[in-house]
Scaffold this motif. Structure first.
Motif, mmCIF file in Angstrom:
data_model
loop_
_atom_site.group_PDB
_atom_site.id
_atom_site.type_symbol
_atom_site.label_atom_id
_atom_site.label_comp_id
_atom_site.label_asym_id
_atom_site.label_seq_id
_atom_site.Cartn_x
_atom_site.Cartn_y
_atom_site.Cartn_z
ATOM 1 N N ILE A 179 0.828 -1.201 0.000
ATOM 2 C CA ILE A 179 0.000 0.000 0.000
ATOM 3 C C ILE A 179 0.866 1.258 0.000
ATOM 4 C CG2 ILE A 179 -0.209 0.091 2.517
ATOM 5 C CD1 ILE A 179 -3.097 1.055 2.141
ATOM 6 N N VAL B 298 1.752 1.972 -3.569
ATOM 7 C CA VAL B 298 0.585 2.544 -4.242
ATOM 8 C C VAL B 298 0.466 4.019 -3.887
ATOM 9 C CG1 VAL B 298 -1.933 2.498 -4.395
ATOM 10 C CG2 VAL B 298 -0.652 0.353 -4.338
ATOM 11 N N SER B 299 0.649 4.332 -2.618
ATOM 12 C CA SER B 299 0.555 5.714 -2.150
ATOM 13 C C SER B 299 1.581 6.600 -2.839
ATOM 14 C CB SER B 299 0.746 5.757 -0.636
ATOM 15 O OG SER B 299 0.848 7.080 -0.167
ATOM 16 N N ALA C 170 0.819 6.959 -6.695
ATOM 17 C CA ALA C 170 -0.371 7.790 -6.940
ATOM 18 C C ALA C 170 -0.185 9.229 -6.482
ATOM 19 C CB ALA C 170 -1.583 7.181 -6.227
ATOM 20 N N VAL D 247 -5.501 6.328 0.120
ATOM 21 C CA VAL D 247 -5.535 4.989 -0.466
ATOM 22 C C VAL D 247 -6.492 4.109 0.320
ATOM 23 C CG1 VAL D 247 -4.189 2.919 -1.013
ATOM 24 C CG2 VAL D 247 -3.187 5.185 -1.369
ATOM 25 N N SER D 248 -6.414 4.193 1.644
ATOM 26 C CA SER D 248 -7.291 3.386 2.493
ATOM 27 C C SER D 248 -8.755 3.707 2.245
ATOM 28 C CB SER D 248 -6.942 3.624 3.969
ATOM 29 O OG SER D 248 -7.815 2.897 4.809
ATOM 30 N N LYS E 165 -9.531 8.918 -6.574
ATOM 31 C CA LYS E 165 -9.849 7.510 -6.820
ATOM 32 C C LYS E 165 -9.205 7.022 -8.111
ATOM 33 C CE LYS E 165 -13.690 4.239 -6.977
ATOM 34 N NZ LYS E 165 -15.160 4.054 -6.855
ATOM 35 N N VAL F 168 -5.447 6.429 -7.563
ATOM 36 C CA VAL F 168 -5.176 5.230 -6.766
ATOM 37 C C VAL F 168 -5.431 3.971 -7.586
ATOM 38 C CG1 VAL F 168 -5.891 3.909 -4.748
ATOM 39 C CG2 VAL F 168 -5.607 6.384 -4.574
ATOM 40 N N MET G 244 -2.706 1.106 -8.549
ATOM 41 C CA MET G 244 -2.926 -0.291 -8.188
ATOM 42 C C MET G 244 -2.801 -1.197 -9.414
ATOM 43 S SD MET G 244 -6.153 0.246 -5.577
ATOM 44 C CE MET G 244 -6.633 -1.474 -5.645
#
Length: 332
Positions: free
Chosen positions: A4, A7-8, A11, A18-19, A33, A36, A40
């Motif tokens: 994660i 991803v953070s 992005a 992200v969460s 969105k 993210v 992903m």
């Protein structure tokens, strides 16, 4: 395996953003969105479902407890539930209670222990009192094919008495007066309601109900065959047979053919449910439509609306049966 944090970073947004995307939080901008989701996909990131559950306090699974798994009725019901949940990004956890109180309670405990967010129940042996008490707990649920007045807003059910009435009334309108009845287990609410409707139609036509023309089956094909054999063996006189479901009707028709009876010339048959196979019997079976697909879908949407806050729709709790006229009833 991507994390994660990666991803953070890719992005260009915070971990909390992200969460929120992963947990379908309503306060996330479309632009965030999209960033993210793109990150992903590029990283081939698969979110850890256990971690997501802990973060959101949701398992994203709905427990489904049914009395049986076999047969077209339960197959249609489970298929509708699973499809509706899958389209909403949720999953079904399914178990069976086999119409036994201890097994049904064990099934309930299993689903609750699995941290299912909600339950869909089609149970026969668990008492109304037990379910009323369960409604005061922390796991929301809905009930199919049963109406309990104290929690009626959680119940999705058919007007079974009307269904039994429509079947008998149709036979009477075709000139039948000696009508045998093959019921489901009379310990079950739907069976007793259908028989009540059958008797109501007879009474309206001033036709006495004869216990000698009643056979209690178990909703399975073999009991329909056993029922017609029982009635013939005991030399009861009848020109038509109303069956409490289509499986028993198909068995009863097979039993009649074993005795070289012509259908509908010598004996007419009407079923209940409108299972898919009724159009493939010979002759095609006249029956009462039970919209189990619609009922299962509506109960699932109740959960999506009240538990996951995904749906805004009007809820219908009671469903109305309809006569499906085919070729298995002789018209006089």
């Amino acid at each position: 395996m991507a994390t994660i944090y990666e991803v953070s970073a890719l992005a260009g947004v915070s971990l909390s953003s992200v969460s929120r995307v992963l947990n379908d939080h309503e306060h996330v901008s479309k632009k965030t969105k999209e960033k993210v989701v793109a990150a992903m996909n590029e990283l081939n990131y698969r979110p850890n479902t256990i971690a997501r559950s802990l973060a959101s306090n949701r398992s994203n699974s709905v427990g489904v407890l049914v009395s049986e798994l076999h047969g077209p009725f339960f197959g249609a019901m489970l298929s509708s539930i699973e499809l509706e949940l899958r389209n909403a990004g949720k999953h079904a956890v399914i178990t069976a209670g086999h119409s036994d109180e201890k097994s049904e309670i064990n099934g309930l405990d299993f689903l609750i222990d699995r941290k299912c967010d909600a339950l869909i129940l089609l149970v026969d042996a668990i008492s109304d009192d037990y379910l009323i008490k369960l409604s005061k707990g922390n796991t929301p649920f809905v009930i199919l094919n049963r109406n309990i007045s104290e929690i009626s807003d959680h119940c999705f059910y058919l007007d079974n008495e009307l269904g039994g009435y429509l079947a008998a009334k149709y036979l009477i309108e075709q000139g039948h007066k000696e009508i045998a009845y093959i019921s489901g287990p009379l310990t079950k609410q739907d069976s007793t309601e259908r028989l009540t409707g059958h008797k109501k139609a007879l009474a309206e036509a001033n036709i006495p109900f004869k216990e000698s023309l009643l056979y209690e089956g178990d909703y399975l094909t073999k009991s329909g065959r056993d029922g017609i054999n029982f009635l013939i063996k005991h030399k009861t006189t009848f020109t038509a047979v109303a069956c409490s479901n289509d499986e028993m009707a198909s068995g009863a028709m097979r039993g009649a053919r074993d005795h070289k009876w012509l259908i509908p010339e010598q004996c007419s048959f009407i079923g209940f449910d409108n299972a898919f196979f009724t159009e493939y019997l010979y002759p095609q079976l006249t029956t009462i439509n039970f919209p189990i697909n619609d009922m299962a879908k509506m109960s699932t949407q109740w959960i999506l609306k009240n538990v996951y806050k995904q749906k805004e729709l009007d809820i219908t709790n009671m469903f109305i049966p309809e006569l499906i006229e085919r070729q298995s009833v002789k018209k006089n």
